[in-house]
Enzyme design. Structure first.
Site, PDB file in Angstrom:
ATOM      1  CG  ASN A  11      41.858  35.396  43.344  1.00 38.44           C
ATOM      2  OD1 ASN A  11      41.125  34.505  43.772  1.00 38.44           O
ATOM      3  ND2 ASN A  11      43.183  35.327  43.380  1.00 38.44           N
ATOM      4  CD1 TRP A  12      35.911  37.799  45.247  1.00 39.50           C
ATOM      5  CD2 TRP A  12      34.186  36.437  45.678  1.00 39.50           C
ATOM      6  NE1 TRP A  12      34.781  38.406  44.784  1.00 39.50           N
ATOM      7  CE2 TRP A  12      33.699  37.590  45.037  1.00 39.50           C
ATOM      8  CE3 TRP A  12      33.282  35.438  46.040  1.00 39.50           C
ATOM      9  CZ2 TRP A  12      32.348  37.771  44.741  1.00 39.50           C
ATOM     10  CZ3 TRP A  12      31.936  35.615  45.755  1.00 39.50           C
ATOM     11  CH2 TRP A  12      31.474  36.767  45.116  1.00 39.50           C
ATOM     12  CE  LYS A  13      44.241  36.832  46.683  1.00 39.76           C
ATOM     13  NZ  LYS A  13      45.562  37.312  47.040  1.00 39.76           N
ATOM     14  CG  HIS A  95      47.006  33.654  42.102  1.00 43.94           C
ATOM     15  ND1 HIS A  95      47.622  33.742  43.333  1.00 43.94           N
ATOM     16  CD2 HIS A  95      46.354  34.821  41.916  1.00 43.94           C
ATOM     17  CE1 HIS A  95      47.330  34.924  43.863  1.00 43.94           C
ATOM     18  NE2 HIS A  95      46.560  35.596  43.015  1.00 43.94           N
ATOM     19  CD  GLU A  97      47.494  34.337  47.072  1.00 40.88           C
ATOM     20  OE1 GLU A  97      46.367  33.844  46.867  1.00 40.88           O
ATOM     21  OE2 GLU A  97      47.677  35.554  47.279  1.00 40.88           O
ATOM     22  CD  GLU A 166      47.694  38.688  40.187  1.00 38.08           C
ATOM     23  OE1 GLU A 166      46.795  39.446  40.559  1.00 38.08           O
ATOM     24  OE2 GLU A 166      47.819  37.526  40.591  1.00 38.08           O
ATOM     25  N   GLY A 172      48.712  41.424  48.054  1.00 35.98           N
ATOM     26  CA  GLY A 172      48.282  41.378  49.448  1.00 35.98           C
ATOM     27  C   GLY A 172      49.174  42.150  50.394  1.00 35.98           C
ATOM     28  CB  SER A 212      48.356  46.304  46.610  1.00 35.92           C
ATOM     29  OG  SER A 212      48.844  45.313  47.499  1.00 35.92           O
ATOM     30  N   GLY A 233      42.465  41.168  44.469  1.00 34.02           N
ATOM     31  CA  GLY A 233      42.277  40.253  45.596  1.00 34.02           C
ATOM     32  C   GLY A 233      41.511  40.934  46.714  1.00 34.02           C
ATOM     33  N   GLY A 234      42.238  41.471  47.684  1.00 38.94           N
ATOM     34  CA  GLY A 234      41.621  42.044  48.884  1.00 38.94           C
ATOM     35  C   GLY A 234      40.502  43.028  48.592  1.00 38.94           C
TER      36      GLY A 234
END
Ligand code: PEP
Length: 251
Positions: A11-13, A95, A97, A166, A172, A212, A233-234
């Site tokens: 997930n590149w956000k 998600h 966010e 999640e 993150g 993470s 993510g990251g």
């Protein structure tokens, strides 16, 4: 060992520019991961370019969000049909966010989930508790409430449903759930799916862990019996690290 093929999605956000997105997609495709289904979900505006960069590879193109209506006066929104037009095959809903930063209510998440599934895409539905909910012993109840958002989607094909567990406190933050904490919730999610559908259906749904996940912890997490891959993510923004996570999912 489960018969479920693990699914690892990046997930590149709201990251990368167009050139970086294309280069990252090409590098992921070159990684040629086998035994694990791999996907990437770039920002909307780069879906077309990333789709072209992935052409001929087995890496799936995904979307981070969608709107539930088919078309019309919904300024700024994007429909399932538009995503399919660009080669998208999976889409995230719920998600954390979107739930907690963008303040998307559960009712809207449920409508999006139904639109994704009914539109023919694979639905990656995210669930997970905030730290205060975990501390108050509400983790399983929160996840159940978010699974209930699937009620109106009339899902019949377990192969097109993926749940991403999640924990919000792990996203993150560099603080992942332990293997045991993840397995406990994943097992609960599978049991809950069994109640909502039936055991055979539940046994065929992939349940990803997200929060993470990185090369150092991916193997331990994905070795758990009910962890069938990851939503990353990251660590999905660098091809080497992402591919290492993907390869950690091989049985
Ligand atoms: C995510 O946003 O889905 C996620 C899991 O992020 P990270 O890997 O950065 O915690």
């Amino acid at each position: 060992m489960s018969s479920r093929t693990p699914f690892v999605a990046g997930n590149w956000k709201m990251n990368t520019n167009k050139a970086q997105a294309v280069e990252l997609a090409r590098a992921v495709a070159r990684g040629n991961v086998v035994g694990v289904q791999v996907g990437v979900a770039p920002p909307f505006v780069y879906l077309d370019a990333v789709g072209q960069a992935l052409a001929g590879s087995s890496v799936l193109l995904g979307a981070q969000d969608v709107y539930f209506e088919k078309n019309g006066a919904f300024t700024g929104e994007v429909s399932v049909e538009m995503l399919k037009d660009l080669g998208v095959t999976f889409c995230l809903t719920g998600h954390s966010e979107r739930r907690h930063v963008i303040q998307e209510p559960s009712e809207l998440v449920a409508k999006k989930a139904a639109a994704v599934y009914k539109g023919g895409l694979t639905l990656v539905h995210c669930v997970g508790e905030k730290i205060e909910q975990r501390d108050a012993g509400q983790t399983l109840a929160v996840c159940q409430g978010q699974l209930d958002e699937l009620d109106r989607a009339s899902i019949t094909d377990p192969g097109r449903l993926v749940i991403a567990y999640e924990p919000v406190w792990a996203i993150g933050t560099g603080r992942n759930a332990t293997d045991d904490q993840a397995q406990e919730v994943h097992a609960f999610v599978r049991t809950a799916l069994g109640r909502m559908w039936n055991k055979d259906f539940a046994d065929r749904v992939r349940i990803q862990y997200g929060g993470s996940m990185k090369p150092e912890n991916a193997k331990g997490l994905m070795s758990q019996p009910d962890v069938d891959g990851g939503l990353i993510g990251g660590a999905s923004l660098k091809a080497d690290g992402f591919l290492a996570v993907c390869n950690a999912g091989r049985m």
